[in-house]
Motif scaffolding. Sequence first.
Motif, mmCIF file in Angstrom:
data_model
loop_
_atom_site.group_PDB
_atom_site.id
_atom_site.type_symbol
_atom_site.label_atom_id
_atom_site.label_comp_id
_atom_site.label_asym_id
_atom_site.label_seq_id
_atom_site.Cartn_x
_atom_site.Cartn_y
_atom_site.Cartn_z
ATOM 1 N N ILE A 136 19.428 31.982 60.795
ATOM 2 C CA ILE A 136 19.264 31.012 61.874
ATOM 3 C C ILE A 136 17.929 30.287 61.737
ATOM 4 N N ALA A 137 16.867 31.034 61.411
ATOM 5 C CA ALA A 137 15.553 30.416 61.227
ATOM 6 C C ALA A 137 15.583 29.409 60.082
ATOM 7 N N ARG A 138 16.274 29.772 58.989
ATOM 8 C CA ARG A 138 16.371 28.858 57.850
ATOM 9 C C ARG A 138 17.150 27.604 58.209
ATOM 10 N N LEU A 139 18.233 27.759 58.927
ATOM 11 C CA LEU A 139 19.040 26.607 59.329
ATOM 12 C C LEU A 139 18.256 25.678 60.239
ATOM 13 N N LYS A 140 17.453 26.249 61.117
ATOM 14 C CA LYS A 140 16.568 25.418 61.938
ATOM 15 C C LYS A 140 15.601 24.648 61.041
ATOM 16 N N GLY A 141 15.081 25.319 60.009
ATOM 17 C CA GLY A 141 14.186 24.644 59.080
ATOM 18 C C GLY A 141 14.862 23.479 58.386
ATOM 19 N N GLU A 142 16.119 23.649 58.004
ATOM 20 C CA GLU A 142 16.864 22.551 57.392
ATOM 21 C C GLU A 142 17.019 21.392 58.378
ATOM 22 N N ALA A 143 17.315 21.719 59.623
ATOM 23 C CA ALA A 143 17.473 20.676 60.636
ATOM 24 C C ALA A 143 16.162 19.929 60.862
ATOM 25 N N TYR A 144 15.041 20.654 60.879
ATOM 26 C CA TYR A 144 13.737 20.002 61.017
ATOM 27 C C TYR A 144 13.489 19.049 59.846
ATOM 28 N N PHE A 145 13.765 19.544 58.627
ATOM 29 C CA PHE A 145 13.558 18.684 57.460
ATOM 30 C C PHE A 145 14.436 17.446 57.527
ATOM 31 N N LEU A 146 15.721 17.628 57.830
ATOM 32 C CA LEU A 146 16.637 16.496 57.835
ATOM 33 C C LEU A 146 16.273 15.488 58.912
ATOM 34 N N ARG A 147 15.838 15.964 60.080
ATOM 35 C CA ARG A 147 15.397 15.023 61.113
ATOM 36 C C ARG A 147 14.208 14.217 60.599
ATOM 37 N N ASP A 186 3.840 11.241 63.230
ATOM 38 C CA ASP A 186 3.377 12.527 63.765
ATOM 39 C C ASP A 186 4.523 13.535 63.844
ATOM 40 N N LEU A 187 5.726 13.065 64.193
ATOM 41 C CA LEU A 187 6.868 13.976 64.236
ATOM 42 C C LEU A 187 7.233 14.454 62.832
ATOM 43 N N ILE A 188 7.160 13.564 61.841
ATOM 44 C CA ILE A 188 7.440 13.979 60.461
ATOM 45 C C ILE A 188 6.471 15.081 60.049
ATOM 46 N N TYR A 189 5.200 14.926 60.387
ATOM 47 C CA TYR A 189 4.227 15.981 60.094
ATOM 48 C C TYR A 189 4.658 17.308 60.716
ATOM 49 N N ALA A 190 4.997 17.264 62.011
ATOM 50 C CA ALA A 190 5.345 18.495 62.732
ATOM 51 C C ALA A 190 6.637 19.103 62.206
ATOM 52 N N ASP A 191 7.641 18.268 61.955
ATOM 53 C CA ASP A 191 8.923 18.783 61.478
ATOM 54 C C ASP A 191 8.802 19.352 60.067
ATOM 55 N N CYS A 192 8.033 18.691 59.211
ATOM 56 C CA CYS A 192 7.848 19.216 57.853
ATOM 57 C C CYS A 192 7.109 20.544 57.887
ATOM 58 N N ALA A 193 6.120 20.662 58.759
ATOM 59 C CA ALA A 193 5.395 21.930 58.876
ATOM 60 C C ALA A 193 6.330 23.043 59.329
ATOM 61 N N ALA A 194 7.195 22.734 60.306
ATOM 62 C CA ALA A 194 8.149 23.736 60.790
ATOM 63 C C ALA A 194 9.138 24.118 59.692
ATOM 64 N N ALA A 195 9.558 23.149 58.890
ATOM 65 C CA ALA A 195 10.498 23.426 57.802
ATOM 66 C C ALA A 195 9.831 24.239 56.705
#
Length: 528
Positions: A136-147, A186-195
Amino acid sequence: MKKIVRKKLLLSIMTSLLLVGMSCSDLDETPDYISPNSFYKSANELKLGVNAIYDDLTMGNSDWFNYFYNRYVFECLVGFQVGWEKQPLQYNLGNVTAQDDVIEAYWGQSYRSINRANEILAVAETIVDPANAELIARLKGEAYFLRAFYYYGLLSYFDNAPLTIEGTKDLSNLASNSGGTRAIIDLIYADCAAAIAVLPNAYTGADLGRANKWAAKTLLMKAQLWDKKWAEAKVTAEDIIQNSGLTLFSDFSYNFDTDHENMGERIFEGQVSAKANANEYSNHSAHFNPEDLPTDDGGAGWSWLSATQDFRAAYDDGDKRIAGTFVESYPTARTGKTAAGAYPIVRWSKTAAYNLSRFGGIVDPNANPENPTELVFGKAWSGKITEMKVGGSWTTTEKNTIYLRLADVLLGHSEACNESQTGDATTGINAVRDRAGLAPVGALSQSDMRDAIVAERMQEFVFEQVLYPELRRKSTFGGTPDYLGDYITHYSTLYNVGRTPKAKDYVLPIPLKEILGNKNVTQNPQWQ
């Protein structure tokens, strides 16, 4: 190699019924809607939803004007390619409007996928599945990256696109686009960090092709370059170069064939395989194959987009990238089979006559019947029937669509070093040039190195849907030029576009449907 199959789910549509900018008339129908909260109860169900976010990378949503094709059309503003079909031709001529159907399609596809990611990220927090917590954590990471990936795609072409991080439920609280560019970066920064925090370094088996940690770091570097965060981009690029284990292929063409997919320097690509699933195809062949190609060699192409004679002629004769970038000979059905029962072979020539009325500089077959009608981009179709099922058509394609690869990181490192005036700016660019069989660049002034990096990007990445955004971020119109000067004007002149670039050539308009449907969105000044 086994490919990941992106199954197109009816259930995935539930995450995309309401897009940013949907007009009230779109709500007249009662949608067949299943709440995400009632469907996603396990990690496996969550994975189905994440798969749907990948769909727009290829043709998973069956859009004829799909995500990658729209980006190809946008590239016609620069001048290294021409097109005779309506959309590419109008971009060649600079006739773009806020009602353009390609822009509307790209905008809608981007927000459809962003909305899917928003829904997945929200519902993932409600799933209780302790045995699959890591998945589930990995799938969230994929979703963060794709967003982040789709938002970067909006940043690439539009100023101040609206940002939303919640699934759209109704039209009562649509996003504003005030300060949109800054908010998106700024969102790309945050989402990439989460991914990056949760994604693996690599995948095996059926998961090959999913976004990994290095894809997220590459996207982060690209955003840092856009934001002129040179020191940060340099650190990110060096991390990838030193720690990913990725190296350049010995043969440039491996980046675009069907034998080296999801391996080597290919960091992120859209998955295509009609052999694995009839719905997993692309329309590359329909758009880009020569129209005179025999049907038994995968014909039925319309060659909507072709390379210009001038752009091809700009390559050094010894550049090893030529063979992987262009198809310079192929059998033609234009004159029928020879007495020996074979189709004659046509070959490109830099000295052949032009047919300016149709192809904007592509070889005129009537002037020299031994030359091809169009100069075909080999990155989309290499001339090999093995990229399609035998006897196949444009719906039986196998070739993946490349979005991120290591050469981008190497050139990004050179740019970051050059702009920050730290480190060795020649390392990355010379690695790319060495693979191409070209002499290394030596010590250059900061200005000359900028020019060298941009020129290298043009020849390394042509027809990979990135050059217009790269030139756009390096150019301004009027006033004081940006740090890299006016490259769009430079290349439009170099490749004989035949018009003077204007302010509107430096940014695409926000679609009129968005302006009319969302009172919180304002059109950018160039298009008012």
